[in-house]
Write an enzyme that holds these catalytic residues in place. Sequence first.
Site, PDB file in Angstrom:
ATOM      1  N   GLU A   1       0.848  -1.189   0.000  1.00  9.47           N
ATOM      2  CA  GLU A   1       0.000   0.000   0.000  1.00  9.47           C
ATOM      3  C   GLU A   1       0.883   1.238   0.000  1.00  9.47           C
ATOM      4  O   GLU A   1       1.762   1.381   0.854  1.00  9.47           O
ATOM      5  CB  GLU A   1      -0.905   0.003   1.235  1.00  9.47           C
TER       6      GLU A   1
ATOM      7  N   SER B   1      -7.579  -5.939  14.263  1.00 10.32           N
ATOM      8  CA  SER B   1      -8.768  -6.119  13.448  1.00 10.32           C
ATOM      9  C   SER B   1      -9.073  -7.610  13.418  1.00 10.32           C
ATOM     10  O   SER B   1      -8.163  -8.436  13.223  1.00 10.32           O
ATOM     11  CB  SER B   1      -8.524  -5.596  12.028  1.00 10.32           C
TER      12      SER B   1
ATOM     13  N   ARG C   1       2.620  -0.979  15.796  1.00  4.64           N
ATOM     14  CA  ARG C   1       1.605   0.031  16.103  1.00  4.64           C
ATOM     15  C   ARG C   1       1.146  -0.080  17.559  1.00  4.64           C
ATOM     16  O   ARG C   1       0.926   0.936  18.217  1.00  4.64           O
ATOM     17  CB  ARG C   1       0.408  -0.095  15.161  1.00  4.64           C
TER      18      ARG C   1
ATOM     19  N   GLU D   1      -6.723   2.136  15.836  1.00  9.25           N
ATOM     20  CA  GLU D   1      -6.933   0.686  15.757  1.00  9.25           C
ATOM     21  C   GLU D   1      -5.623  -0.076  15.896  1.00  9.25           C
ATOM     22  O   GLU D   1      -4.634   0.251  15.232  1.00  9.25           O
ATOM     23  CB  GLU D   1      -7.606   0.363  14.419  1.00  9.25           C
TER      24      GLU D   1
END
Length: 609
Positions: free
Chosen positions: A383, A535, A583, A532
Amino acid sequence: MTSESELLAKIEAAGEELRAAKSSSFEKASWEPLLKELLAAKAEYKTITGKDYINPGGSESGGRKKKKEEAVSIASSEKNKAKNAAKAAKKAEKEAAKARNRAAREEAARSKADKLKGGSDVCFGDAPLVRSAFTTDRVWTNVRDLTPSCAGKNVLVRGHVQTVRTVGRVTFLLLRSALYTVQAVCAPSSSIPNEMLQYLAALPMESVVDASATVTLPPEQVSGATQKMVELQLREVRCVSRADPVLPFQMEDALRPEAAETDVGAYDATTESSAAEGGRVGQEMRLNYRWIDLRTPANQAIFRIEAMVGTLFREYLTSVDFVEMHSPKLIAGSSEGGSDVFKLNYFDRGACLAQSPQLYKQMAAACGGFGRVYEVGPVFRAENSNTRRHLCEFTGLDLEMVINEHYFEVLDVLSSLFVYIFDGIKKRCSNELERVREQHPFEDLIYLEKTFRLTYKEGCDLLKEAGVEQGYYDDLSTVNEKKLGDIVKAKYGTDFFFMDKYPLAVRPFYTMPCPEDPKASNSFDFFVRGQEILSGAQRIHDPKLLEERATWWEIPLTELASYIDSFRHGALPHGGGGIGLERLVMLYMGLPNIRKTAWFPRDPKRLTP
């Protein structure tokens, strides 16, 4: 009348008499009459014969004259040679004196340099290159273990030279090893020569040294070191690895607290400083020389905390019957659906790097009989997201488990897992957290023993009450996530919560639809500080429904054949989730950029080092 023969005899007799007279006396008066007599005889000879007298032995006389001239020439040459030899000898002596003086100066300089360089016969100097040629019985003491209880002990410490300063006749070194620093002191004495102080003062910063010293208690705490209650009185110092004199940036600058930085939005490497300017080391400069940047106590602490997260993740899941697995990272098609994959050639066909272990952990847990599995491994996302929270490669903490009735069973395990990790960090990494806080101040994470839960609709309602537009079936933007986090913190007193029942259209093809609302799904996200960090969802375990959802997503079924086939032979209901390690660590400590928690980050603009 005198005949010619008589005159010749007279001339010869006069010549002999003249030569004899000249050889016996240098006074002209004694042989001048004889010369006149000879000249008169020669004149008479010319008168009678009409020709000049020619000495019959003229060639012999000429030979004698030539020999005499040669003798004079030789004498002159020998005299010149002697004179020249004297000059040459004088010049040679002068040059020899210069050479002796030069050699003396060089020897003095060499001696001084040798003294400054040290050696095996003195208490300082460069150590021989460590080549595993031998072992000794020496024991090194870790800097962190230098406490007041060590007072009076002789220790051997290895560390980086962070700073060197001289005050009067005393030299101070700050030695650093990992998270810890200690001050070492060197003063001249009968056993410490002045050259040792000069040697220490000339050491390049970040050189590695072995310091033999005696531990003492300073009269006052050492404010610039972590080991404030002790000092090292140096007895011997050996440089194990000498750093280049000029570093890309100074460690003192790299240790400074950084300017405030937002933790959301775009990250532009071209505008981020790639130099050390104004006492601040830019993020790109740090990453360009990551091996130096990693030495800062804050980074040493960050990655030790990150390692602890992995340990706690494994500990908890192993304790509740999970099995660690290792899935392939070279796969034939997309793991998640979509085109954001890194493609490569796999011999005679195409392949790609796995976006997650998703399909394989489902096969293992629901189809392979393991029931509960987890994995820690790399995840690849092609990405082009140049943000402060995205990477193209990160470490995934993934788990998958079978359920009996409801995906809440998965939520219960995940909630307990996160509380175990957060509690473990506080208990086991208190010192590391303080090292991070010194350079990157942050507030402690607030979380509840029973994790706070919202449905997606409830989250949208909270945003609407705060004047933020958010549709019930629209994806949640990063800005709205942050805003929701602030609302939950203010209203419910927690930085950590999860939200479920996300819109089906924004979740992967294998997500189980919600039985109460066909537009919703049995999916969930966990949040820390409004972002977040996990997930997950209940997965579809029915092959016909999988084919239906894949077709809706326009994913070719041929690419999913082996995955879908794995559910045709009896599959258990199951669910799971994936955590981004970098993260999670970033948000736990409130860091503004995920690159600070990636050892060697890979983003769209960076492929080295």
